[in-house]
Scaffold this motif. Structure first.
Motif, short mmCIF file in Angstrom:
data_model
loop_
_atom_site.label_atom_id
_atom_site.label_comp_id
_atom_site.label_asym_id
_atom_site.label_seq_id
_atom_site.Cartn_x
_atom_site.Cartn_y
_atom_site.Cartn_z
N TYR A 419 27.64 59.09 -34.40
CA TYR A 419 26.52 60.03 -34.43
C TYR A 419 26.12 60.56 -33.05
O TYR A 419 25.76 61.72 -32.91
CB TYR A 419 25.29 59.38 -35.06
N CYS A 420 26.13 59.69 -32.05
CA CYS A 420 25.47 59.99 -30.78
C CYS A 420 26.37 60.74 -29.80
O CYS A 420 27.50 60.32 -29.54
CB CYS A 420 24.99 58.69 -30.13
N ALA A 421 25.82 61.81 -29.23
CA ALA A 421 26.57 62.62 -28.27
C ALA A 421 26.74 61.91 -26.93
O ALA A 421 27.60 62.28 -26.13
CB ALA A 421 25.87 63.96 -28.06
N LEU A 422 25.95 60.88 -26.66
CA LEU A 422 26.04 60.15 -25.40
C LEU A 422 27.02 58.99 -25.45
O LEU A 422 27.42 58.47 -24.42
CB LEU A 422 24.66 59.62 -25.01
N ALA A 423 27.41 58.59 -26.65
CA ALA A 423 28.22 57.38 -26.81
C ALA A 423 29.63 57.56 -26.28
O ALA A 423 30.21 58.65 -26.33
CB ALA A 423 28.25 56.96 -28.26
N ASN A 424 30.20 56.45 -25.81
CA ASN A 424 31.60 56.41 -25.38
C ASN A 424 32.51 55.79 -26.43
O ASN A 424 33.72 55.95 -26.38
CB ASN A 424 31.72 55.58 -24.08
N ALA A 425 31.92 55.03 -27.35
CA ALA A 425 32.72 54.30 -28.32
C ALA A 425 31.90 54.07 -29.59
O ALA A 425 30.68 54.21 -29.60
CB ALA A 425 33.15 52.95 -27.73
N GLY A 454 27.05 51.48 -27.94
CA GLY A 454 28.19 52.39 -27.79
C GLY A 454 28.27 53.04 -26.43
O GLY A 454 29.21 53.79 -26.16
N CYS A 455 27.29 52.77 -25.57
CA CYS A 455 27.34 53.29 -24.20
C CYS A 455 26.38 52.49 -23.34
O CYS A 455 25.63 51.64 -23.83
CB CYS A 455 27.02 54.79 -24.14
N ILE A 456 26.35 52.80 -22.06
CA ILE A 456 25.58 52.04 -21.08
C ILE A 456 24.08 52.19 -21.27
O ILE A 456 23.29 51.41 -20.72
CB ILE A 456 25.99 52.44 -19.64
N ASN A 457 23.65 53.16 -22.07
CA ASN A 457 22.21 53.32 -22.31
C ASN A 457 21.62 52.14 -23.08
O ASN A 457 20.41 51.97 -23.13
CB ASN A 457 21.93 54.63 -23.04
N ALA A 458 22.47 51.36 -23.72
CA ALA A 458 22.09 50.05 -24.28
C ALA A 458 21.09 50.14 -25.43
O ALA A 458 20.22 49.27 -25.57
CB ALA A 458 21.55 49.13 -23.18
#
Length: 547
Positions: A419-425, A454-458
């Motif tokens: 879903y998330c545009a910020l995610a890496n995985a 899914g990303c460093i935003n945790a």
């Protein structure tokens, strides 16, 4: 439970009308996306990878059946038949059409709900212990104070455009079930000289620079709490970085400036505010507290769980009784966690039919009250022990009778790259694979908090998982970094990174290697995973994972 007054109702109604006009202008092309972005974010509307996402506020995680029925209706009517409950005790809809959002907000306003300040550089939804007002170990019910903070912080003229988003958590018990030390401000009830007040922590957070909050004051009385919070926010608003969003949170300010200097500046601001207009009169605190008065408990409620023989004959029911019940302060009652982590399903998701059924359970068995937990589950806070089996059987019917609260399959997971545009995985498939892999063995491991981002935003709080999993991307490949030893309780700790990332297919195997170390080297069957890690250190876990 708090009810809107005339001001609240008028305020939400006017904001909804205002945003409706803004949406019409955007749909008509009179506003560009860049112009529309700050307007929609002020109303909880994000633009995600595939569609808009609407985040609805659930103040301090408390709902009634009418509100839950409305959330189910919105999922059914305007989305794809489900909602996603979040770690801020809110609910998100992943597929609303832009032109439908004003109508959604109008319908939310009918049941005293909204999406204001669920996004943007402002004070977000205040979170608290999901068992507040029911917990056996509680010093004080924190919800009246949480409501006061909500009223104070909503559209605060000085704090509507902070350097970065700002999160507050509050707990009324010595056992922290609200992760207060990983918030910009965390509050824990404290007693001093026979008076109840608040320990105040500042500068916690996750993301790319996870930090445990530092105690700035060990006792702030009720009447001074708003003034003290305002003093902290003033110092942050004055000194917080606005030139670099990666250094904009108050945790960076506290880290770089030092807690001693921050405390000195806060105390100077507080001295100017103390005994002023922010002083909370006891009669106002008493008035708001009446909204959270204990329900009319039955004095003769049987203090023994029903159907204990049935539990002996039904292993799943026995597991549910052991894992999903929490000790209530009132004899004859218990609190029930409804796990939104059924094996193989999406963590935190509930269908419209499930939400409707849970609303009915709250109405019939829990004094018309339910809670959203920061661990993405739901709670019936006030249940007669004699009603537990009837509730369990209804949960079986709707596929939510998993007795796994606090076990390995009770995973916190962000939406990730699905879903998330910020995610890496991706996060969701990894959580599902882990739950399926260990479903038949999770009782062996006892309490084990697994969290996935899914990303460093945790957003999945992986830093504070007993086992944490962070999705990263390297040369087009989704990899997952493993951490061990995180803790979101009063013994707050950030997990240790064990080494290089593994592929998604390797994650369940990696966890099995870590769990084998635990099972082989624990002192006895009662030693929890986290205690074993603290005793053993990371070396044997790292060796097992990487050789």
């Amino acid at each position: 439970m708090y009810r809107y007054d005339e001001f609240d109702a008028a305020f939400v109604r006017e904001r909804t009308a205002q945003f409706s006009d803004q949406v019409k202008r955007r749909v008509a092309g009179e506003l560009t996306e860049d112009q529309f972005r700050p307007l929609r974010l002020m109303n909880g509307l994000y633009l995600q990878l595939h569609a808009y996402m609407l985040r609805v506020a659930v103040p301090y995680g408390t709902l009634n059946s009418r509100q839950m029925h409305k959330l189910a209706h919105i999922a059914r009517t305007y989305d794809r038949g489900y909602g996603h409950f979040t770690t801020r005790q809110n609910i998100q809809y992943n597929w609303p059409k832009l032109q439908d959002v004003p109508k959604i907000l109008e319908e939310l306003a009918e049941v005293e709900m909204h999406a204001i300040q669920t996004s943007g550089n402002c004070i977000r939804n205040v979170t608290t212990d999901q068992f507040a007002g029911a917990a056996h170990d509680e010093i004080i019910d924190p919800r009246p104070v949480a409501e006061i903070i909500r009223q104070w912080s909503s559209l605060h003229p000085e704090f509507s455009f902070l350097p970065r988003k700002f999160k507050i958590a509050i707990t009324g018990a010595p056992q922290d079930r609200a992760a207060v030390k990983f918030h910009d401000i965390g509050l824990m009830a404290n007693e001093k000289d026979g008076q109840v007040g608040w320990r105040v922590f500042v500068g916690g957070g996750l993301g790319r620079t996870p930090m445990v909050a530092k105690e700035i004051n060990d006792f702030v009385p009720h009447e001074d709490l708003l003034a003290y919070l305002e003093a902290i926010l003033r110092v942050y608003n004055l000194h917080g970085r606005r030139d670099n969003k990666y250094k904009a949170r108050i945790k960076i300010l506290v880290h770089e400036t030092g807690i001693e200097q921050i405390r000195e500046e806060v105390e100077a601001e507080f001295a100017q505010l103390k005994d002023g207009v922010l002083t909370l009169p006891q009669d106002e605190l008493d008035r708001i507290s009446t909204y959270f008065a204990a329900p009319p408990f039955a004095a003769d409620a049987d203090d023994v769980l029903d159907a204990e023989q049935h539990a002996l004959e039904n292993a799943q029911y026995a597991k549910f009784l052991k894992r999903n019940l929490f000790k209530h302060r009132q004899p004859g009652y218990t609190s029930i966690t409804i796990s939104l982590k059924s094996v193989g399903e999406v963590p935190g998701d509930a269908s419209d039919a499930q939400m409707d059924a849970i609303a009915e359970l709250a109405r019939d068995y829990s004094f018309d009250e339910l809670r959203v937990s920061h661990e993405q589950n739901l709670v019936l806070p006030h249940v007669k022990k004699s009603d537990v089996r009837a509730i369990y059987e209804r949960l079986v019917e709707i596929g939510l009778a998993e007795g796994n609260a606090g076990l390995i399959s009770d995973i916190i997971a962000c939406p990730g790259l699905d879903y998330c545009a910020l995610a890496n995985a991706r996060s969701i498939p990894i959580a599902q694979d882990i739950a399926k892999r260990f479903a038949d063995r999770e009782n062996e491991f006892g309490e084990l908090k697994v969290k996935i981002s899914g990303c460093i935003n945790a957003c999945g709080h992986h830093h504070v998982g007993h086992i944490g999993i962070l999705g990263v991307e390297k040369k087009g490949t989704e990899l997952y970094q493993i951490t061990v030893g995180g803790d979101a309780t009063e013994q707050a700790a950030v997990g240790n990174i064990l080494g290089r990332g593994v592929t998604g297919d390797e994650v369940p195997d990696a966890l099995e290697k870590l769990l084998n170390v635990y099972m082989d080297q624990r002192e006895n069957a009662d030693e929890p995973f986290l205690d074993a890690f603290r005793r053993l250190g990371e070396a044997p876990f790292k060796e097992a994972l990487y050789g």
